[in-house]
Design an enzyme around this catalytic site. Sequence first.
Site, PDB file in Angstrom:
ATOM      1  CG  ASP A 264     -20.687   3.939  24.204  1.00 18.01           C
ATOM      2  OD1 ASP A 264     -19.647   4.000  23.507  1.00 18.01           O
ATOM      3  OD2 ASP A 264     -21.433   4.910  24.363  1.00 18.01           O
ATOM      4  CG  ASP A 307     -24.498   1.334  23.379  1.00 18.97           C
ATOM      5  OD1 ASP A 307     -25.239   2.107  24.011  1.00 18.97           O
ATOM      6  OD2 ASP A 307     -23.599   1.730  22.612  1.00 18.97           O
TER       7      ASP A 307
END
Length: 397
Positions: A264, A307
């Site tokens: 991420d 994300d």
Amino acid sequence: MDAFSLDMRTLNFIIILFSFIYALGFMLFQRTQLRVSGLTMFAVAILGIGLGPMLIGLRGVVPDWASIVVGNLIILMAFQLNLYSLCIIRQYNKNMAFAVATGLPLVITFLVYFTTQFPSTRARVMIISFYLSTICITTAYVVYKGQRNDFKLAVNMLSGSFAFFGLYMLFRTIYTFLSAEIDDYMETGMVHQLTFLFSIILVVSISFSMLWLLYARLVQSIHELSYFDPLTKLRNRRALEMHVRKRFAGRLMRLKPMSIIMLDVDRFKRINDDCGHIVGDRVLRKVSEVIRQQINADATAFRFGGDEVMIVIDGANLDSAIELAETIRKQVLLIPQNEIAGQTVTCSFGVAQLNQNELWDSLVSRADKALYQAKEQGRNRVSDGDLLSEQPIAIKA
């Protein structure tokens, strides 16, 4: 031969009718469905293929310059526009269309000369047939070689239709050259009568092929909406579930090596809070672009949520997965700051390899823990999930 004679005026009317119907259909499609660049030009070209013969059929009713010169000019320009529109639709270099178009002024000059100064139907037929042959064969090549990933059968049918008509026009050129002067074009021989019949077939086949191609694009777009994330262009969770289900379908598949990477964007919430969600979205797109560029055919990237991205690598051991993660990490650092509002973007990675008889949830859990370990150790690094191995869980038969 008389037994097989074709009524050219009837065929001419059919060309006009089909051209108008298909042109109208494509224009309505363009207005109501997903817009396709170049399709309006393609529709106008189909319309021109019908308007030209309509003027030619009025010979004797309107002046020769309108019937012969303008009528044939509309046909030539329609085929030229067809070539240009298909360069756009199939994403091929337009220089091919421009190169062929350079011959149009010369063709028009000869057409006018052999209509007004030295009337010769035979000469006009040869000139027009040869130029149409050049355009159609070029169009067939452009359609076949286009860069757009379209449905292959539709592309082949569209390309083949133009190739066939182009080769017939070349044959007609040679045949006319070896024949005597044509006294009455509308009452001429079978070869010229077949031109009208093949024109009908061309209009129908290229229109059907284009509809087939457009339908395939719509199906593809629906598929992408179902299995791809529109922001990152990575596969979504639904696609991941299908991939995992297929991967764990049989025991032999489960025994093959497989590794996953969880990653991420570091401090992504701060980027959203400080710079806004538009910049945050741009960061996700840029990171995803790096991932797509670095993975090969054995690796598949999925947007896991927010994300967070998961990369599933079939046939890869832990070392290979760590090496890929390091490559992506370094490439993310090279994203130009001016493209993401002056932000420096880094990512953290957790990597794990599937153990024998291990469940999918256990593998994901280890990779996820490794990702958080990478963050705790300072971010912008790769952590090995096998150092955090849980006791393998046997799969029940």
